[in-house]
Design an enzyme around this catalytic site. Structure first.
Site, short mmCIF file in Angstrom:
data_model
loop_
_atom_site.label_atom_id
_atom_site.label_comp_id
_atom_site.label_asym_id
_atom_site.label_seq_id
_atom_site.Cartn_x
_atom_site.Cartn_y
_atom_site.Cartn_z
N ASP A 66 0.87 2.56 3.84
CA ASP A 66 -0.04 3.45 3.36
C ASP A 66 0.90 4.77 3.07
O ASP A 66 0.50 5.98 3.55
CB ASP A 66 -0.95 3.85 4.40
N HIS A 110 1.38 5.17 -1.95
CA HIS A 110 1.24 6.08 -2.93
C HIS A 110 2.45 6.75 -3.50
O HIS A 110 2.98 7.67 -2.89
CB HIS A 110 0.19 7.06 -2.37
N LEU A 111 2.40 6.48 -4.77
CA LEU A 111 3.40 7.47 -5.55
C LEU A 111 2.81 8.50 -5.92
O LEU A 111 1.51 7.97 -6.50
CB LEU A 111 4.11 6.35 -6.70
N ARG A 112 2.99 9.68 -6.61
CA ARG A 112 2.28 10.67 -6.67
C ARG A 112 2.67 10.77 -8.53
O ARG A 112 2.06 11.97 -8.74
CB ARG A 112 2.70 11.73 -6.00
N HIS A 130 -10.81 0.46 1.04
CA HIS A 130 -10.72 1.74 2.13
C HIS A 130 -12.13 1.76 3.09
O HIS A 130 -12.87 2.36 2.50
CB HIS A 130 -10.23 2.84 1.26
N HIS A 143 0.76 -1.31 -0.16
CA HIS A 143 -0.01 -0.09 0.11
C HIS A 143 0.80 1.13 -0.14
O HIS A 143 1.24 1.91 0.96
CB HIS A 143 -0.87 0.04 1.20
N HIS A 167 3.16 14.03 1.27
CA HIS A 167 2.47 15.56 0.92
C HIS A 167 3.82 16.63 1.23
O HIS A 167 4.56 16.45 2.00
CB HIS A 167 1.47 15.65 1.92
N HIS A 171 -5.40 -0.68 5.80
CA HIS A 171 -5.36 -0.08 7.21
C HIS A 171 -6.14 0.04 8.13
O HIS A 171 -6.98 1.18 8.44
CB HIS A 171 -4.85 1.49 6.65
N ASP A 201 -8.83 3.36 -3.51
CA ASP A 201 -8.39 3.69 -2.17
C ASP A 201 -8.48 5.28 -1.91
O ASP A 201 -7.58 5.89 -2.98
CB ASP A 201 -6.81 3.25 -1.76
#
Ligand SMILES: [Zn+2]
Lengths: 140, 404
Positions: B286, B43-45, B160, B41, B290, B213, B133
């Site tokens: 997760d 998050h690549l942006r 999610h 899990h 940011h 999560h 998600d």
């Protein structure tokens, strides 16, 4: 049913493949009941979203793989796919439906030589059946 | 003590000791040589928010954290709801990522929760799971249809679990802390409701739901009960939900804002018990990068999420010291468990397996320091923590992609 009998001379013992929206089609229901009574073996094929889970309990084989099922069929019945907005949740797009469950001359190459293809009612040309098949020699 | 021979990117031989001459020898004395860790899990942006993370920097952070495979969520911009984005991610990863990158495809078009994404095409392009998600699928009919549809493609759906209507504008756990701080609460029932619904839908459709999560005692209870009935479900827990509570929000620090929110000590106890009893299958970070633009603002305005790739191993290793897990259970929850859920042929060091390896020293004390991170973002809640467990090397397909 009369078309099948005319073309094949019998119904008993035939493998009949019904492809498409089994869940929302009354035509499919009446065909399944009628043809089973007359001794045919039924296979229904489509995405799991269009086949009610209890179908197997009716003594019908459930398939999600058109290419595999088409090889066994004596008769292929293509059902119309609904296009109303609410029903769009049943599958992602026409494109993807055609990719897995559309009948075209390529998939048809896998079928028996004497297969007959039926399409009850209006058809979305290019969706359930590609135009070359729809106008070809197998269709009734 | 055994030696491990790698040849052509695969595990070739395990013996003690290996004899012969070798191109390259790594001395891992007193260290743990484990199958490469998998983060299921991340998050690549990229595409869309490259100022937060790119496929290249996310992969670098992963390797530094001991991860040799990462599974990236679909909520990029544009989202990964069509095979062209999947192909873009795979291509970029091939060129720029030092670890394996497995994309997750969107469940619905535009992550809108209304119409199914082209799940078949996403699978053919290389997606290993389906998930909206970050955008819980509130419409149970859509969720049911997605589960039905995925059965055909043998893809798990990652859910999610939050009822967004009940969450409303809630941003921290609903309880004494939210009352004291005057921040709107998100009750644990928001998770409980969705976990219960997804269990019911997994049971109805026979398809697999993996719950991302989980954060509450209620979720552990429901999942434990459903597993007893052999419902096809699995779940993961993050390091931050295991080691932080809503007390941390006392200073309105936005590095403690995430979804689901940090819960209570009672929830943490239940999560740890759930791990011990194998109700919780796997760990996942997760990892949600940011930048200051999204985090250095009022708590109410701040984006949800924290990064985790470079802190996850030492943080979760605490569970071994706390005797919640044995060392091999700990490793399994980062390797074989996620590999099984996603049907990846990874997570093992058997002969013939890909030579994806994580080497770490479980006794070495380290201080977690955000300034040393290779991630583009610094939004960690664990800055300054002293832990045991240093990642010494990450090997992907026989190639050393990170070492101290
Ligand atoms: Zn999430």
């Amino acid at each position: 049913m009369f078309t099948i009998e005319e073309a094949k001379g019998k119904i008993s013992g035939l493998k009949i493949l019904i492809v498409g929206d089994i869940a929302h089609s009354r035509v499919a229901r009446s065909n399944i009941y009628g043809l089973k009574k007359m001794g045919a073996q039924l296979i229904v094929c489509g995405p799991p979203t269009l086949i009610p889970p209890a179908m197997t309990k009716l003594g019908v084989e459930v398939s999600h793989n058109l290419k595999a099922s088409i090889q066994k069929a004596d008769v292929i019945m293509m059902l119309r796919i609904q296009e109303e907005r609410q029903d769009r949740i049943q599958f992602p797009s026409k494109k993807e439906y055609v990719q897995y469950f559309g009948l075209n001359s390529e998939t048809l190459k896998l079928a028996k030589k004497d297969v007959i293809i039926m399409h009850p009612g209006p058809l979305n040309r290019g969706v359930e059946i590609s135009p070359d098949v729809a106008d070809g020699r197998f269709t009734h | 003590m055994e030696d491990l021979l790698i040849k052509n990117g695969k595990i070739k031989k395990i013996a003690s000791p290996l004899k012969g001459t070798f191109d390259h020898v790594i001395d891992a004395k007193n260290c743990i040589v484990a199958p490469g860790f998998i983060d299921m899990h991340t998050h690549l942006r990229e595409p869309g928010d490259e100022h937060k993370e790119t496929i290249r920097t996310g992969a670098k952070a992963a390797a530094r954290g001991g991860f040799t495979s990462i599974v990236c969520m679909a909520n990029t911009n544009p989202p990964n709801d069509n095979p062209f984005i999947t192909q873009f991610i795979k291509l970029k990863a091939q060129e720029e990522a030092c670890v394996n990158v497995y994309p997750v495809g969107a469940l619905s078009k535009g992550l809108q929760g209304e119409e199914l994404a082209e799940i078949g095409s996403l699978k053919e392009a290389g997606c290993v799971a389906i998930s909206d998600d970050g955008h819980p699928v509130m419409n149970s009919y859509v969720m049911r249809k997605a589960l039905d549809y995925c059965r055909h493609f043998k893809l798990p759906i990652i859910s999610h679990c939050e009822d967004t209507h009940l969450v409303g504008k809630g941003m921290i756990n609903e309880g004494l802390r939210s009352t004291i701080l005057g921040l709107r609460g998100n009750p644990s029932a928001s998770e409980e409701i969705m976990v219960a619904r997804d269990i019911a839908l997994a049971e109805l459709t026979g398809s697999h739901v993996h719950m991302a999560h989980i954060s509450t005692q209620a979720a552990v209870r429901l999942i434990g009960e459903a597993k007893k009935r052999k419902v096809s479900i699995s779940c993961e827990v993050t390091p931050h939900h295991l080691f932080l509570t809503d007390e941390s929000v006392a200073t309105y620090d936005t590095h403690f804002k995430m979804a689901p929110p940090l819960r209570s000590p009672k929830d943490i106890a239940a999560l740890k018990k759930g791990l011990k009893e194998n109700i919780i299958d796997a760990f996942a970070t997760d990892h949600a990068p940011h930048s200051n633009l999204e985090k250095n603002v009022e708590f109410e305005e701040a984006a949800h999420g924290v990064i985790g790739l470079e802190t996850a191993l030492p943080i979760t290793l605490k569970l071994v010291e706390e005797k919640i897990l044995t060392l091999s259970q700990f490793i399994e929850k980062w390797t074989l468990a996620p590999a099984r859920i996603l049907k990846l042929s990874k997570g093992t060091l058997k002969i013939g397996a890909d030579a994806d390896i994580t080497i770490f020293d479980p006794t070495k004390k380290i201080k977690l320091n955000q300034d040393a991170f290779l991630s583009k973002s610094k939004n960690t809640p664990f800055h300054g923590w002293t832990c045991k467990g240093e990642v010494l090397a990450a090997i992907v397909g026989g190639k050393i992609v990170y070492h101290v």
